[in-house]
Design a protein around this motif. Structure first.
Motif, PDB file in Angstrom:
ATOM      1  N   SER A 334       0.809  -1.219   0.000  1.00 21.63           N
ATOM      2  CA  SER A 334       0.000   0.000   0.000  1.00 21.63           C
ATOM      3  C   SER A 334       0.844   1.272   0.000  1.00 21.63           C
ATOM      4  O   SER A 334       0.299   2.369  -0.106  1.00 21.63           O
ATOM      5  N   LEU A 335       2.165   1.172   0.140  1.00 16.85           N
ATOM      6  CA  LEU A 335       3.013   2.356   0.212  1.00 16.85           C
ATOM      7  C   LEU A 335       4.209   2.203  -0.720  1.00 16.85           C
ATOM      8  O   LEU A 335       4.946   1.220  -0.645  1.00 16.85           O
ATOM      9  N   THR A 336       4.397   3.198  -1.601  1.00 14.30           N
ATOM     10  CA  THR A 336       5.541   3.236  -2.506  1.00 14.30           C
ATOM     11  C   THR A 336       6.189   4.606  -2.430  1.00 14.30           C
ATOM     12  O   THR A 336       5.507   5.631  -2.576  1.00 14.30           O
ATOM     13  N   THR A 337       7.478   4.641  -2.196  1.00 11.89           N
ATOM     14  CA  THR A 337       8.223   5.904  -2.164  1.00 11.89           C
ATOM     15  C   THR A 337       9.232   5.921  -3.309  1.00 11.89           C
ATOM     16  O   THR A 337       9.779   4.885  -3.690  1.00 11.89           O
ATOM     17  N   THR A 338       9.476   7.115  -3.843  1.00  9.60           N
ATOM     18  CA  THR A 338      10.372   7.273  -4.987  1.00  9.60           C
ATOM     19  C   THR A 338      11.276   8.476  -4.764  1.00  9.60           C
ATOM     20  O   THR A 338      10.804   9.566  -4.420  1.00  9.60           O
ATOM     21  N   LEU A 339      12.557   8.275  -4.950  1.00  4.98           N
ATOM     22  CA  LEU A 339      13.545   9.349  -4.915  1.00  4.98           C
ATOM     23  C   LEU A 339      14.252   9.361  -6.264  1.00  4.98           C
ATOM     24  O   LEU A 339      14.790   8.337  -6.694  1.00  4.98           O
ATOM     25  N   ASP A 340      14.234  10.501  -6.950  1.00  8.22           N
ATOM     26  CA  ASP A 340      14.859  10.548  -8.274  1.00  8.22           C
ATOM     27  C   ASP A 340      15.646  11.836  -8.451  1.00  8.22           C
ATOM     28  O   ASP A 340      15.324  12.874  -7.875  1.00  8.22           O
ATOM     29  N   TYR A 341      16.692  11.730  -9.261  1.00  8.80           N
ATOM     30  CA  TYR A 341      17.554  12.869  -9.579  1.00  8.80           C
ATOM     31  C   TYR A 341      17.772  12.879 -11.087  1.00  8.80           C
ATOM     32  O   TYR A 341      18.225  11.888 -11.672  1.00  8.80           O
ATOM     33  N   THR A 342      17.426  13.993 -11.702  1.00 15.36           N
ATOM     34  CA  THR A 342      17.510  14.124 -13.157  1.00 15.36           C
ATOM     35  C   THR A 342      18.422  15.297 -13.506  1.00 15.36           C
ATOM     36  O   THR A 342      18.304  16.377 -12.919  1.00 15.36           O
ATOM     37  N   VAL A 343      19.330  15.081 -14.452  1.00  7.47           N
ATOM     38  CA  VAL A 343      20.227  16.149 -14.897  1.00  7.47           C
ATOM     39  C   VAL A 343      20.250  16.177 -16.419  1.00  7.47           C
ATOM     40  O   VAL A 343      20.076  15.155 -17.087  1.00  7.47           O
ATOM     41  N   SER A 344      20.475  17.342 -16.956  1.00 14.78           N
ATOM     42  CA  SER A 344      20.703  17.483 -18.396  1.00 14.78           C
ATOM     43  C   SER A 344      21.606  18.672 -18.635  1.00 14.78           C
ATOM     44  O   SER A 344      21.578  19.656 -17.888  1.00 14.78           O
ATOM     45  N   ALA A 395      32.164  35.560 -35.914  1.00 20.34           N
ATOM     46  CA  ALA A 395      31.430  35.483 -34.652  1.00 20.34           C
ATOM     47  C   ALA A 395      31.726  34.167 -33.967  1.00 20.34           C
ATOM     48  O   ALA A 395      32.036  33.152 -34.618  1.00 20.34           O
ATOM     49  N   ASP A 396      31.624  34.181 -32.647  1.00 23.92           N
ATOM     50  CA  ASP A 396      31.800  32.985 -31.834  1.00 23.92           C
ATOM     51  C   ASP A 396      30.777  33.037 -30.706  1.00 23.92           C
ATOM     52  O   ASP A 396      30.856  33.894 -29.828  1.00 23.92           O
ATOM     53  N   PHE A 397      29.778  32.145 -30.775  1.00 19.65           N
ATOM     54  CA  PHE A 397      28.734  32.067 -29.755  1.00 19.65           C
ATOM     55  C   PHE A 397      28.918  30.750 -29.002  1.00 19.65           C
ATOM     56  O   PHE A 397      28.990  29.686 -29.636  1.00 19.65           O
ATOM     57  N   ALA A 398      28.963  30.802 -27.688  1.00 22.46           N
ATOM     58  CA  ALA A 398      29.136  29.582 -26.897  1.00 22.46           C
ATOM     59  C   ALA A 398      28.263  29.665 -25.651  1.00 22.46           C
ATOM     60  O   ALA A 398      28.455  30.563 -24.817  1.00 22.46           O
ATOM     61  N   THR A 399      27.285  28.757 -25.528  1.00 20.69           N
ATOM     62  CA  THR A 399      26.358  28.771 -24.403  1.00 20.69           C
ATOM     63  C   THR A 399      26.261  27.383 -23.785  1.00 20.69           C
ATOM     64  O   THR A 399      26.535  26.368 -24.438  1.00 20.69           O
ATOM     65  N   LYS A 400      25.848  27.359 -22.526  1.00 20.71           N
ATOM     66  CA  LYS A 400      25.670  26.095 -21.813  1.00 20.71           C
ATOM     67  C   LYS A 400      24.403  26.177 -20.967  1.00 20.71           C
ATOM     68  O   LYS A 400      24.202  27.143 -20.232  1.00 20.71           O
ATOM     69  N   ASN A 401      23.539  25.163 -21.106  1.00 23.14           N
ATOM     70  CA  ASN A 401      22.315  25.069 -20.319  1.00 23.14           C
ATOM     71  C   ASN A 401      22.407  23.858 -19.400  1.00 23.14           C
ATOM     72  O   ASN A 401      22.633  22.740 -19.873  1.00 23.14           O
ATOM     73  N   ASP A 402      22.232  24.083 -18.109  1.00 20.43           N
ATOM     74  CA  ASP A 402      22.252  23.010 -17.114  1.00 20.43           C
ATOM     75  C   ASP A 402      20.902  22.940 -16.422  1.00 20.43           C
ATOM     76  O   ASP A 402      20.390  23.967 -15.922  1.00 20.43           O
ATOM     77  N   ASN A 403      20.319  21.736 -16.371  1.00 24.04           N
ATOM     78  CA  ASN A 403      19.061  21.503 -15.678  1.00 24.04           C
ATOM     79  C   ASN A 403      19.257  20.394 -14.652  1.00 24.04           C
ATOM     80  O   ASN A 403      19.826  19.337 -14.985  1.00 24.04           O
ATOM     81  N   LYS A 404      18.767  20.615 -13.431  1.00 26.43           N
ATOM     82  CA  LYS A 404      18.886  19.631 -12.368  1.00 26.43           C
ATOM     83  C   LYS A 404      17.577  19.578 -11.591  1.00 26.43           C
ATOM     84  O   LYS A 404      16.965  20.621 -11.321  1.00 26.43           O
ATOM     85  N   SER A 405      17.158  18.363 -11.224  1.00 30.09           N
ATOM     86  CA  SER A 405      15.922  18.196 -10.472  1.00 30.09           C
ATOM     87  C   SER A 405      16.057  17.037  -9.496  1.00 30.09           C
ATOM     88  O   SER A 405      16.380  15.916  -9.897  1.00 30.09           O
ATOM     89  N   LEU A 406      15.836  17.314  -8.215  1.00 27.86           N
ATOM     90  CA  LEU A 406      15.834  16.302  -7.164  1.00 27.86           C
ATOM     91  C   LEU A 406      14.438  16.243  -6.579  1.00 27.86           C
ATOM     92  O   LEU A 406      13.915  17.262  -6.096  1.00 27.86           O
ATOM     93  N   GLY A 407      13.825  15.051  -6.620  1.00 28.92           N
ATOM     94  CA  GLY A 407      12.439  14.941  -6.181  1.00 28.92           C
ATOM     95  C   GLY A 407      12.177  13.720  -5.328  1.00 28.92           C
ATOM     96  O   GLY A 407      12.868  12.693  -5.433  1.00 28.92           O
ATOM     97  N   PHE A 408      11.159  13.831  -4.462  1.00 29.70           N
ATOM     98  CA  PHE A 408      10.712  12.725  -3.617  1.00 29.70           C
ATOM     99  C   PHE A 408       9.209  12.604  -3.742  1.00 29.70           C
ATOM    100  O   PHE A 408       8.480  13.605  -3.752  1.00 29.70           O
ATOM    101  N   ASN A 409       8.739  11.366  -3.820  1.00 29.23           N
ATOM    102  CA  ASN A 409       7.308  11.116  -3.959  1.00 29.23           C
ATOM    103  C   ASN A 409       6.910   9.939  -3.081  1.00 29.23           C
ATOM    104  O   ASN A 409       7.652   8.946  -2.979  1.00 29.23           O
TER     105      ASN A 409
END
Length: 715
Positions: A334-344, A395-409
């Protein structure tokens, strides 16, 4: 489509007996034998045993693959309330898509915005990217993007950051629901990732690809990337402890070198009325110079003159890395827990060289299409002194996108009729420069020996015509430059509690409360030199060998008109870093060719939202099965916004009605605001037949303004 059978497996290439065919054959033979003579009891028992075996085989046929995924998507549409569409992992896995946006465009009503040839942002039902809300496993996600020449104001999520390999499903809710967070006027998009206890088995997979992009081969050697680039992805998921524990890890790495070339009038056209004079307008009939005009636009027509003609070559190198780690613990059924970490992480490096000629709207000759909106077929400026600039930029264009998510359910089934859920997460999205020079860097170079300049627009490729001009490395020098630094960071902290109570077999009540804190910072700095007319002794700072001779036809060979003998094809490319270093040395101040980390624009906003909702669902039958859901959501938001602005230090009295505000060094000033809404929704559906469903929905939701619209400070 793949069939999995518990008994015999398909081997080799020849046709093999299948359980359904075997069962039919057995039944046919048994019937034929019965028609000839009455079987003995043992034989009848054996026949009966064979029939039961065949039936068992038929009952255990399992269909997987693309057909199953289509059925899953169809069931998603059929079973959900409101108007919902979706796509599941098998679909995504089968698509030759580079990122998640490319997969989403296969959903009806969804279109995508492309950036550098890849899907980036989505529009749903005609509503733009800033007004579509993106969730990850039901959680509101932060979004950060960079603007080229200023701070970003966008809330739009950039799907180019996410590869398709680690995504389990996409759900697109096209109508509002009380249970969904607000902010998605067009749609609420839920990205679902894989959970190990959902599959309840061990899965291991790895994929390797090699990618060749033909656009990369049509670029100058000094900016060209690798001809073949890798893509690697993998996933491992397992359960243990008799299904009590589950762990999954997935990741992907994609590198792609691509390129594109373009020609046109990128800096726009200057419009005129047909009877207009001065400010660059072509001469009126009978005026000096009018004899050089063919089919001049009429007095009531409108026409436009090109501000410049440009040919540019662009090399793009993109590295995208995604990863997710998920741990699940189910101590009871009857009980399920989830811990997840997502990065990109998504790194994009763009290098560019171009050739251009700018018009000054002096004496000219031209020919035109007929009105009322006239366009130039040919336009030529007469430059008597032959000292205009022949521009060749880099021209020289240089960009970086970082996404991080830590969640508990946590999902707790209290009783057969009552269920509670709790979800919390901390997520960030950060975008900034991936180069020591800045995020968007441009250097202009030129030689000042351009004479008569014309352009022929009658062919597919604009034909730049400069019969008296030649390239000359000894005259080439750096002119103007800009080194820009854009930065954006978004953060979301969210906690949600929800519940579901089955009041009876025909009715249930869903309810929940939530707290969301969203923070955003957008900042920008620019270091610019406006030496577009060159500097004294400028060419002496640059050895001839830094300028690499090129032929324009090598990069536009497949476009109609490239063979025109009048086309000016001589130009130079250069290594951006080498020329930047020489320019900094010649200037004597290296900081003039380097983006600043001291931001001149800095906006910081915090939104704190509290919400509560309730949805009541009732099923009944009136000729056909039908149901309705009535919901209400309450949303209250407080906004605190600060911005870097010049600080007022006093007022001077200039005259009777003239007061001037004196301003000192910039500082942060803050403004506050708040708003609240009641948001109702109603969903109705009826099963007219097994294959036909009638559905109607009404709902109210809200969108959030752009970050610049709620910035603090006084301007």
């Amino acid at each position: 489509m793949k069939h999995v059978h518990p008994t015999r497996q398909r081997q080799g290439r020849g046709p093999q007996p299948q359980p359904v065919a075997a069962a039919c054959a057995m039944l046919f033979l048994a019937a034929a034998a019965h028609a000839q003579q009455a079987p003995a009891a043992p034989e009848a028992a054996a026949s009966e045993a064979q029939r039961k075996t065949a039936d068992a085989q038929i009952d255990t046929v399992v269909v997987t693959g693309i057909r199953q995924s289509l059925d899953t998507s169809l069931n998603l549409k059929r079973q959900q309330r409101g108007v919902v569409d979706g796509i599941v992992a098998e679909d995504i896995g089968k698509f030759p898509d580079t990122n998640l946006a490319e997969s989403m465009q296969r959903i009806s009503g969804v279109s995508i915005d492309r950036s550098m040839g890849e899907g980036s942002k989505v529009t749903v039902r005609g509503v733009g990217p800033d007004f579509n809300l993106v969730l990850l496993n039901g959680r509101q996600m932060p979004a950060s993007t960079l603007a080229d020449t200023g701070p970003s104001n966008s809330r739009a999520f950039d799907f180019a950051n996410l590869a398709t390999e680690s995504i389990a499903a996409l759900e697109v809710y096209k109508t509002s629901r009380a249970s969904a967070p607000t902010g998605g006027i067009g749609a609420t998009i839920n990205i679902k990732t894989a959970r190990p206890l959902d599959t309840k088995k061990t899965i291991a997979s790895i994929g390797v690809k090699a990618v060749h992009d033909g656009g990369n081969s049509r670029l100058p050697d000094n900016i060209k990337g690798d001809s073949v680039t890798p893509e690697v992805s993998g996933i491992y998921s397992t359960t243990f402890g008799e299904g009590m524990f589950g762990v999954s890890v997935s990741g992907s790495f994609q590198k792609r070198d691509a390129g594109y070339n373009s020609a046109g009038v990128p800096n726009g056209w200057l419009p005129f009325k047909g009877d207009e004079t001065g400010n660059g307008a072509i001469p009126l009939p009978g005026a000096p110079g009018s004899e050089r005009i063919t089919n001049r636009p009429g007095a009531s027509d409108v026409y436009s003159l090109p501000q410049n003609v440009n040919y540019n070559m662009n090399a793009i190198s993109r590295e995208r890395t995604n990863g997710q780690l998920t741990f699940q613990f189910a101590p009871t059924k009857s009980l399920t827990t989830t811990l997840d970490y997502t990065v990109s992480q998504n790194k994009v490096h763009t290098r560019r060289n171009d050739l251009s000629a700018w018009f000054s709207f002096g004496p000219s000759s031209s020919s035109w299409t007929s009105g009322p909106v006239s366009a130039p077929l040919n336009y030529t400026e007469l430059i008597a002194n032959g000292d205009a600039d022949l521009s060749m930029g880099g021209a020289d264009f240089a960009t970086k996108n970082d996404n991080k998510s830590l969640g508990f359910n946590a999902d707790w089934k209290v009783t057969d009729k009552l269920r509670f859920g709790f979800d919390a997460h901390h997520s960030t999205a950060e975008s900034g420069a991936d180069s020591p020079w800045g995020s968007n860097n441009v250097i202009g170079t030129a030689s000042f020996n351009r004479g008569q300049t014309g352009v022929d627009f009658s062919q597919d490729l604009p034909i730049l015509i400069m019969p008296t001009t030649t390239r000359n490395a000894a005259l080439q020098q750096v002119t103007g430059s800009s080194f820009r630094n854009s930065y954006m960071k978004a953060q979301v902290d969210q906690q949600q509690i929800n519940g579901s109570w089955e009041i009876s077999d025909e009715s249930k009540l869903d309810f929940g409360v939530g707290l969301t804190k969203a923070k955003n910072r957008s900042a920008y700095a620019n270091v610019q030199l406006d030496n577009w007319g060159g500097v004294a002794n400028g060419p002496a700072n640059y050895p001839d060998e830094v300028w690499i001779p090129q032929d324009l036809r090598d990069f536009f060979g497949k476009i109609g008109g490239v063979g025109d003998p009048r086309l000016f094809t001589q130009f130079y490319t250069f290594d951006f870093g080498t020329v930047r270093d020489l320019a900094a040395k010649g200037n004597g101040d290296p900081s003039k060719y380097l983006a600043s980390n001291v931001f001149s624009t800095d906006r910081r906003t915090t939104e704190k939202s509290t919400s509560a909702y309730a949805e009541y669902t009732r099923e009944w039958e009136l000729g056909v099965p039908m149901s309705a859901t009535v919901g209400m959501r309450y949303e209250k938001t407080k906004v605190t916004s600060s911005a870097l602005v010049p600080i007022a230090t006093g007022i001077t009295w200039g005259s009777n009605n003239e007061l001037t505000v004196l301003k000192g060094d910039p500082g942060f000033t803050t403004l506050d605001g708040k708003y609240s809404y009641w948001l109702p929704n109603i969903d109705y559906q009826a099963d007219l037949t097994d294959k036909l469903k009638l559905r109607a929905s009404y709902g109210t939701t809200i969108g959030r303004p752009g970050w610049d619209a709620i910035q603090g400070g006084r301007r």
